[in-house]
Design an enzyme around this catalytic site. Structure first.
Site, short mmCIF file in Angstrom:
data_model
loop_
_atom_site.label_atom_id
_atom_site.label_comp_id
_atom_site.label_asym_id
_atom_site.label_seq_id
_atom_site.Cartn_x
_atom_site.Cartn_y
_atom_site.Cartn_z
N GLU A 97 10.57 -8.32 -3.20
CA GLU A 97 11.18 -7.08 -2.67
C GLU A 97 10.61 -6.85 -1.29
OE1 GLU A 97 11.66 -3.59 -1.27
OE2 GLU A 97 10.20 -3.01 -2.82
N CYS A 146 10.53 1.66 1.85
CA CYS A 146 11.41 0.54 2.14
C CYS A 146 12.89 0.93 2.11
CB CYS A 146 11.15 -0.61 1.18
SG CYS A 146 11.24 -0.14 -0.56
N TRP A 166 0.79 -1.23 0.00
CA TRP A 166 0.00 0.00 0.00
C TRP A 166 0.82 1.28 0.00
CZ3 TRP A 166 1.96 2.32 4.15
CH2 TRP A 166 2.39 1.52 5.23
N ASN A 167 2.13 1.22 0.25
CA ASN A 167 2.85 2.47 0.52
C ASN A 167 3.03 3.35 -0.72
OD1 ASN A 167 4.62 0.42 -0.35
ND2 ASN A 167 6.39 1.40 0.59
N GLY A 176 6.46 -6.54 0.01
CA GLY A 176 5.78 -6.48 1.30
C GLY A 176 6.70 -6.86 2.43
N SER A 177 6.13 -7.44 3.46
CA SER A 177 6.88 -7.75 4.67
C SER A 177 7.80 -8.95 4.48
CB SER A 177 5.91 -8.02 5.82
OG SER A 177 5.27 -9.27 5.63
#
Length: 491
Positions: A265, A299, A166-167, A243-244
Site C-alpha cells: 500500500e 495516503c 509512522w502516520n 510506505g513510499s
C-alpha cells in the site's frame, strides 16, 4: 513521502548480502554495528527515548519462535482463533489514552485524534470478530464428475513480515495484523524507526491475550539491512508493506524474486472533482476536514481538488473559511519531523514559483510558541494549480490542498485521472446517480466516494491501482491475502 524514514530502503534492498536461508537464520554481512534509534518529539525537538537494534541472534530466535507459534496456532479452528483474538478490542480501549499520548510524542498527532485511532482499531477487532468466521469458512464449489464433493479451503501461510509507516502507528499495524492473525498466521512487525514504542505497546497487548501462543506476534527493532535478510528467510512466507512508492517498488521486486506473496500500500495523489451543481458547503467541509486531519499525512487524503470554473471562486472562499477555523493542537499538530516540514515547504515554494497562487498558510508562517521542534507547517491552500506543477504531479505529505480549475466535466475527469497514482477519488454533485456513474466507470482509483471523503473502514476493501500498490486490506479481501486458497476434491 508517507514513509520518509523508510525511503533509504530503496538503496539498501538492491545490495546482495549473505544469508543462511536453509537454517532460518539472519546473517548480517560484514559484522556491522547495531543501530541506535533516538525517539525525537517533533513538537519539542528533544529525544525522549532511545532504542537499540536487536542483534542477529535475537532476531533469529524471534523468527524461530514465530514459526513454532504458527505451528500451534494453525491447528486451532478459525472460529476459535477469532474468538481468542476478539479480546484485543478491550485491551486497546483500556489503553487508548496511553497509546495516544505515545503517538503524539512519536509523530505529532493530537491526542484526541490518537484516541480516535485506537478506538477505530478496537472497532476493527470487533468487526472481524463478528464477520471473520464467514470469510474463513470453506466455500462449496460444483462437484467434479465422479467426485463426492469439491470445495475451497483457506489455510494460513506461516510467518508474515509487516513493515509499517509512522502516520497511523496503531491503525496501520492493527489493520494488517489482526485479520492476518485470525486467518492463522504469525506476524512479525517492523515499524517505522520513530514508532518502535507503539509497536512494542501493541505487542504487550497481544501478550496479554489468553490462549494466544507466545511469540505469534512480535515487534522487531531492526535497521534496513536486517530487514532485507528477514525477507529472504525461508520461514517468512509473505510481506506486507505500507510506505513510499520508491521503497514499495523495491519490496515488491524483492518479494517477486523470492516468489513470496506481498501486499503493498503506497502513496496517493487523490483527486476530488467538484462539479458545477455540487453543494459547495458540503464539498468544502469534506475536503478540508479530510485534507487537514493528521497534519495532512494521510495516503488517501484529497491532495488535488478539480473544480468547475463556474463555481471555483465560491468554492475557494468556503475552503479558506474552513481552513481558518482549524486550531493548532486540536485539529492538527506538528508534522512527523523537521525534514518532513522542510520537504513540504519546498514543494509549496516550488509550486508558487511555477505559477500557483497562495490563498492561506504557506511556508513563511511562524510556528506557535509551544512548537519549537522545527516540524511545524500550517494548513495551506494553493489555487491555479496546473499539470506540470510540483503540487499537481507529486504527492505532498502535509496539510496542503491544491485547487485545479476545469473548463468542463470531461476535463475534470481527465485531470483527476492525470496521475500515476490511483488510491482514492471523489466526486461532488447533487445528481447522485450521475456522480455514481462517473465514480464507478471513469475515475481510476481503488476507492471512489460520492459526496463525501474517502476513508478506510474494516467493512470495505482498502487499496489502489497504478502506482498506489498491490492487493487489498480490510473486509474479506484483507483477511484472505495471506492464505493458501486450496482446492479440495473428494472421491
Amino acid at each position: 513521502s508517507k514513509s520518509l524514514l523508510l525511503n533509504t530502503f530503496a538503496a539498501m534492498l538492491g545490495r546482495t548480502a549473505q544469508s543462511t536461508r536453509a537454517s532460518g537464520l539472519v546473517a548480517f554481512a560484514g559484522g556491522r554495528t547495531l543501530t541506535t534509534f533516538p525517539q525525537i518529539n517533533p513538537k519539542t525537538g528533544k529525544v525522549f527515548k532511545e532504542y537499540t537494534e536487536m542483534p542477529e541472534e535475537e532476531i533469529n530466535q524471534i523468527i524461530t519462535d514465530a514459526s513454532s507459534a504458527f505451528q500451534e496456532w494453525r491447528k486451532v479452528s478459525p472460529s476459535n482463533r477469532i474468538n481468542i483474538m476478539s479480546a484485543l478490542a478491550d485491551k486497546l480501549r483500556n489503553r487508548k489514552e496511553e497509546a495516544a499520548e505515545l503517538m503524539q510524542m512519536e509523530m505529532g498527532k493530537p491526542v484526541a485524534q490518537g484516541i480516535a485511532e485506537v478506538e477505530k482499531c478496537a472497532y476493527l477487532v470487533d468487526w472481524y470478530s463478528k464477520n471473520g468466521h464467514d470469510f474463513l469458512n470453506d466455500t462449496p464449489y460444483p462437484t467434479l464428475p465422479g467426485f463426492s464433493k469439491s470445495y475451497v479451503t483457506y489455510q494460513p501461510l506461516g510467518v508474515i513480515f509487516a513493515i509499517m509507516p509512522w502516520n497511523f502507528p496503531m491503525w496501520q499495524a492493527v489493520r494488517m495484523g489482526v485479520p492476518t492473525l485470525m486467518a492463522g498466521n504469525a506476524v512479525m512487525l517492523k515499524h517505522a524507526p520513530n514508532c518502535f514504542g507503539s509497536a512494542l505497546l501493541l505487542e504487550d497487548m497481544m501478550k496479554e491475550i489468553p490462549d494466544l501462543p507466545q511469540g505469534l506476534f512480535r515487534s522487531i527493532i531492526a535497521d534496513i539491512p536486517a530487514t532485507t535478510h528477514i525477507m529472504e528467510n525461508d520461514l517468512v512466507q509473505g510481506m506486507a508493506f505500507t510506505g513510499s512508492e520508491v521503497a514499495g517498488r523495491k519490496i515488491a521486486s524483492k518479494a517477486g524474486s523470492l516468489l513470496k506473496k506481498c501486499v503493498i500500500e503506497l502513496g496517493g495523489s487523490d483527486a476530488y472533482a467538484v462539479l458545477k451543481d455540487a453543494d459547495l458547503d458540503l464539498a468544502a467541509a469534506a475536503v478540508v476536514n479530510a485534507r487537514m486531519t493528521n497534519g495532512g499525512q494521510v495516503c488517501c487524503a484529497p491532495k488535488r481538488v478539480i473544480v468547475d470554473k463556474s463555481v471555483k471562486a465560491a468554492f475557494e472562499e468556503k475552503v479558506v473559511e474552513k481552513v481558518a477555523e482549524k486550531k493548532y493542537g486540536k485539529d492538527y499538530g506538528p508534522l512527523v519531523h523537521k525534514k518532513g516540514a522542510e520537504d513540504v515547504a519546498k514543494q509549496v515554494r516550488t509550486s508558487i514559483s511555477e505559477g500557483a497562487k497562495l490563498l492561506i498558510g504557506g511556508a513563511d508562517i511562524d510556528p506557535p510558541t509551544e512548537d519549537c521542534g522545527g516540524a511545524f507547517f500550517p494548513p495551506t491552500v494553493l489555487t491555479d494549480v496546473k499539470p506540470g506543477m510540483e503540487c499537481f504531479d507529486h504527492e505532498v505529505f502535509g496539510p496542503v490542498l491544491a485547487i485545479v480549475e476545469a473548463e468542463s466535466e470531461e476535463e475534470a475527469i481527465k485531470l483527476a485521472n492525470q496521475s500515476h497514482y490511483g488510491l482514492g477519488a471523489g466526486i461532488f454533485t447533487k445528481d447522485t446517480a450521475h456522480g455514481e456513474a462517473i465514480a464507478k466507470t471513469e475515475l481510476q482509483a481503488g476507492m471512489a466516494f460520492v459526496n463525501d471523503s474517502v476513508r478506510s473502514d474494516p467493512s470495505l476493501p482498502f487499496g489502489g491501482v497504478k502506482s498506489s500498490g498491490l492487493g487489498r486490506e480490510c473486509a474479506s479481501f484483507g483477511m484472505l491475502e495471506f492464505v493458501n486458497i486450496k482446492t479440495m476434491c473428494i472421491k
